[in-house]
Each structure stands twice: as structure tokens, then as C-alpha cells.
Design an enzyme around this catalytic site. Structure first.
Site, PDB file in Angstrom:
ATOM      1  CG  ASP A  62       5.211   2.602 -10.811  1.00 29.09           C
ATOM      2  OD1 ASP A  62       6.285   1.982 -10.903  1.00 29.09           O
ATOM      3  OD2 ASP A  62       4.323   2.296 -10.013  1.00 29.09           O
ATOM      4  CG  ASN A 128      -4.481   1.519  -2.205  1.00 27.21           C
ATOM      5  OD1 ASN A 128      -3.776   0.843  -2.964  1.00 27.21           O
ATOM      6  ND2 ASN A 128      -4.424   2.842  -2.182  1.00 27.21           N
ATOM      7  CG  HIS A 130      -1.441   1.069  -5.520  1.00 28.80           C
ATOM      8  ND1 HIS A 130      -1.249   1.619  -4.265  1.00 28.80           N
ATOM      9  CD2 HIS A 130      -0.234   0.570  -5.878  1.00 28.80           C
ATOM     10  CE1 HIS A 130       0.013   1.449  -3.914  1.00 28.80           C
ATOM     11  NE2 HIS A 130       0.651   0.815  -4.872  1.00 28.80           N
ATOM     12  CD  GLU A 135      -2.550   5.278  -4.672  1.00 29.49           C
ATOM     13  OE1 GLU A 135      -3.105   4.193  -4.385  1.00 29.49           O
ATOM     14  OE2 GLU A 135      -1.617   5.753  -4.006  1.00 29.49           O
TER      15      GLU A 135
HETATM   16  C1  GLP Z   1       4.427   0.604  -4.998  1.00 26.81           C
HETATM   17  C2  GLP Z   1       4.552   0.382  -6.495  1.00 26.81           C
HETATM   18  C3  GLP Z   1       3.715  -0.783  -6.972  1.00 26.81           C
HETATM   19  C4  GLP Z   1       3.930  -1.966  -6.058  1.00 26.81           C
HETATM   20  C5  GLP Z   1       3.516  -1.622  -4.660  1.00 26.81           C
HETATM   21  C6  GLP Z   1       3.626  -2.784  -3.682  1.00 26.81           C
HETATM   22  O1  GLP Z   1       3.358   1.385  -4.653  1.00 26.81           O
HETATM   23  N1  GLP Z   1       4.193   1.537  -7.255  1.00 26.81           N
HETATM   24  O2  GLP Z   1       4.063  -1.089  -8.317  1.00 26.81           O
HETATM   25  O3  GLP Z   1       3.188  -3.053  -6.534  1.00 26.81           O
HETATM   26  O4  GLP Z   1       4.366  -0.570  -4.222  1.00 26.81           O
HETATM   27  O5  GLP Z   1       4.927  -2.918  -3.219  1.00 26.81           O
HETATM   28  P1  GLP Z   1       5.467  -4.138  -2.411  1.00 26.81           P
HETATM   29  O6  GLP Z   1       5.664  -5.234  -3.418  1.00 26.81           O
HETATM   30  O7  GLP Z   1       6.771  -3.667  -1.832  1.00 26.81           O
HETATM   31  O8  GLP Z   1       4.468  -4.491  -1.394  1.00 26.81           O
END
Ligand code: GLP
Length: 233
Positions: A62, A128, A130, A135
């Protein structure tokens, strides 16, 4: 699903590294990569190793809409900083956050994924549930999409920006359907804030309310967690 509980992120990164290494050795060529803090120790292990993936391809999940590859908050910049500048792949693909024609960019990215089927997909998870930026509500058969980030995701990701108002409100994300096409999936989750999402992913019903619960449909998923993320299992 295979659950591996580790003592900390370094140990988790090492587990992920062993899976990546074994994959490379058995011919995996395309690696689906993720951003966020969860895979950082995994990338550090890759960088510290003598593994050679200069013939391999990476396809990222993404990117924020509106941020350039040179913007320090973009996912492209994150990947360069943590991995690509230190250990480049032959080819690395990410969605273009600056595409003027978003619809054309979504099509282009689906084409990239079709031409480079992912052997091993790395994932983090949002609080949440995702995955990528899919989402709650995203269809399990979705392709690359432009998504509106939820309030909770914007808040969670604000820690990387100077002000919450600077967090982009939209992103381009590989769809859940595309993620599920990977041959093997490895998800990292650490900390109490992920415990509920991890429980719902592993033990909950398959529901679009928890995008990661779609992983129950896949037959080769490894979830690497610390004790806090596993605390509700
Ligand atoms: C973002 C990314 C996800 C990632 C999430 C959690 O929203 N788009 O791919 O998994 O953050 O991030 P973190 O690993 O910093 O908790």
C-alpha cells in the site's frame, strides 16, 4: 493457521527471516512487503544477513495517496530507508501515491500483481484488524483499491507525522483478494493494542468487520506474536 509466540520483536524478526530464507532457497522469487513498525526487525535481519535477493522482486501492499516516494512519511520512503537502499531487489513495485489518474493506477497495480504472483506475503495488522489498508467492510475478494482511512487508523498512524492533520486520509491498497493469492503469508503483531484484533483474526468468525479474519480462508498463514498480542487467545 500456525501461531508462533516469541519473546520480543527481535525474535519475531528472526522467525520471519528464517521463513524468507527457506523460501528463497526453495525458489521463491516474489516477496510481498509491508510497512509499519511490526516488520522492522524482520527487515533488519534481512539487511544484516548475507542473503542475496538481487534477482528477486518485491511488491508492496500500500501507499498513501498524495505522498511522493521522497516524502519521509511515504511508504516508498520507509521501504527505501529500511530495506531497498541497503539491500535492493531486482525490481520493487509500490502503488504510486501521486498518480493523477487513480483508477488507471489501481489497474496498473493489479496488472503488476498478476504478472508477479507473490510467493511470500509479509503483513502487519491494524488495531481494527486491517491488513494493508483494507479497513473493516472491505470485501474478501477485493482487488487493488483506493481506500478512505478510518478515524482509528488515522489516529494510530499519526505517531509517524508531526500533526494528526498531516496524516493522509486516503490510500491505495492491494485488496484482500490479492493478498489471499499469495502462496504463503506471514503476519507480525506485537503489543497489547493488537490483542483484540489477533483474537478476532484467529478465533473469531470470518467477517468483513475484521479484514484479517479473511486469512482463515488461506491454508498457509503464520502469525508471529509476542505475549501481549497473544494475551486474549
Ligand atoms: C498501517 C499499514 C499496515 C500496518 C499497520 C500496523 O496502517 N497500512 O500495513 O500493518 O499500519 O502498523 P504497525 O506495525 O506500526 O502497528
Amino acid at each position: 493457521m500456525k501461531i508462533i509466540q516469541v519473546k520480543d520483536q527481535v525474535a519475531g524478526g528472526q522467525e520471519g527471516f528464517e521463513i524468507f530464507k527457506a523460501g528463497l532457497a526453495s525458489g521463491a522469487q516474489v516477496f510481498g512487503l509491508a510497512t509499519g513498525s511490526s516488520p522492522i526487525k524482520f527487515y533488519e535481519a534481512l539487511v544484516a544477513s548475507d542473503l542475496d535477493f538481487t534477482d528477486a522482486t518485491s511488491v508492496n501492499l500500500d501507499e498513501y495517496v498524495g505522498l511522493s516516494a521522497d516524502d519521509e512519511q511515504s511508504y516508498h520512503y520507509f521501504m527505501k530507508q529500511h530495506l531497498f537502499d541497503k539491500k535492493p531487489f531486482a525490481k520493487s513495485f509500490l502503488p504510486n501515491g501521486l498518480a493523477s489518474d487513480i483508477q488507471a493506477e489501481l489497474k496498473r497495480y493489479d496488472q503488476v500483481i498478476a504478472e508477479h504472483p507473490v510467493d511470500i506475503q509479509i503483513l502487519g495488522i491494524g488495531q481494527n484488524g486491517h491488513i494493508g489498508f483494507n479497513e473493516p467492510g472491505a470485501a474478501f475478494d477485493s482487488n487493488t483499491q483506493e481506500v478512505q482511512l478510518t478515524e482509528s487508523t488515522i489516529k494510530a498512524n499519526a505517531r509517524f507525522f508531526e500533526n494528526e492533520a498531516d496524516v493522509p486520509t486516503k490510500a491505495i491498497s492491494m485488496g484482500i483478494g490479492s493478498i489471499l493469492k499469495a502462496k504463503k503469508i506471514v503476519l507480525f503483531a506485537y503489543g497489547e493494542s493488537k490483542a483484540q484484533a489477533i483474537k478476532a483474526t484467529i478465533e473469531g468468525p470470518q467477517t468483513t468487520d475484521v479484514p484479517a479474519s479473511a486469512l482463515q480462508l488461506h491454508d498457509d498463514v503464520t502469525i508471529i506474536v509476542d505475549a501481549a498480542a497473544a494475551s486474549q487467545l
